[in-house]
Design an enzyme around this catalytic site. Structure first.
Site, PDB file in Angstrom:
ATOM      1  CE1 TYR A 150       0.916  -1.486   4.226  1.00  0.00           C
ATOM      2  CE2 TYR A 150       1.189   0.901   4.286  1.00  0.00           C
ATOM      3  CZ  TYR A 150       1.427  -0.344   4.822  1.00  0.00           C
ATOM      4  OH  TYR A 150       2.195  -0.467   5.956  1.00  0.00           O
ATOM      5  N   GLY A 151       2.161   1.122   0.025  1.00  0.00           N
ATOM      6  CA  GLY A 151       3.026   2.299   0.181  1.00  0.00           C
ATOM      7  C   GLY A 151       4.121   2.346  -0.850  1.00  0.00           C
ATOM      8  CB  THR A 152       7.719   3.118  -0.469  1.00  0.00           C
ATOM      9  OG1 THR A 152       8.051   2.048   0.438  1.00  0.00           O
ATOM     10  CG2 THR A 152       7.493   4.393   0.328  1.00  0.00           C
ATOM     11  CG  LEU A 153       7.236  -2.317  -0.756  1.00  0.00           C
ATOM     12  CD1 LEU A 153       6.854  -3.580   0.023  1.00  0.00           C
ATOM     13  CD2 LEU A 153       8.670  -2.439  -1.267  1.00  0.00           C
TER      14      LEU A 153
ATOM     15  CD  GLU B 113       8.567  -2.429   3.980  1.00  0.00           C
ATOM     16  OE1 GLU B 113       8.488  -1.528   4.826  1.00  0.00           O
ATOM     17  OE2 GLU B 113       8.439  -2.217   2.758  1.00  0.00           O
TER      18      GLU B 113
HETATM   19  N1  PCA Z   1       6.275  -0.202   2.200  1.00  0.00           N
HETATM   20  C1  PCA Z   1       5.330  -1.252   2.459  1.00  0.00           C
HETATM   21  C2  PCA Z   1       4.783  -0.907   3.798  1.00  0.00           C
HETATM   22  C3  PCA Z   1       4.918   0.581   3.891  1.00  0.00           C
HETATM   23  C4  PCA Z   1       5.858   0.938   2.828  1.00  0.00           C
HETATM   24  O1  PCA Z   1       6.181   2.041   2.486  1.00  0.00           O
HETATM   25  C5  PCA Z   1       4.275  -1.232   1.383  1.00  0.00           C
HETATM   26  O2  PCA Z   1       4.426  -0.538   0.377  1.00  0.00           O
HETATM   27  O3  PCA Z   1       3.251  -1.935   1.539  1.00  0.00           O
END
Ligand code: PCA
Length: 122
Positions: free
Chosen positions: A7-10, A75
């Protein structure tokens, strides 16, 4: 092989997406209600929140065990920054079992909407 909800930077187009290189994109997805995103500065954190009604948007990826181990390290699972736990999804409609990285520390006081967008770092 494990299915991972990110949900984030991935996510695709986001800063740390290269950690998913070589893995299989399954599609866009959304959690069920009961999850909220917090702005932690450079990245977001997902926390369980029973008062949430919207859920959170993201992507589903099939991830090989070796890549998953590297992601856990990235992470900060060992440092209890994030915990990888099963997440309840509302989309896609067919129940899919997936893990996600739940933020394991105090997320502070900046909740954001259901979708996180990457942004240039200051
Ligand atoms: N990376 C993981 C968890 C929060 C982040 O930035 C993601 O993208 O799901």
């Amino acid at each position: 092989m494990r299915t991972l909800f990110v949900y984030g930077t991935l996510k695709r187009g986001c800063r740390n997406h290269h950690h998913l290189a070589g893995q299989r994109f399954l599609g866009e997805a959304r959690t069920g209600p009961g999850y909220r995103l917090y702005d932690l500065g450079a990245y977001p954190g997902l926390v369980a929140d029973p008062s949430d009604t919207e859920g959170v948007t993201g992507e589903l990826w099939d991830v090989e065990p070796a890549a998953l181990a590297r992601l856990d390290e990235f992470e900060g699972v060992a440092e209890a920054l994030y915990r990888r736990v099963p997440v309840a999804l509302s989309a896609p409609a067919n129940p899919i079992e997936a893990d996600t990285y739940l933020y394991a520390r105090d997320p502070g006081s900046r909740p954001i909407g259901p979708t996180w967008h990457d942004h240039p770092l200051p």
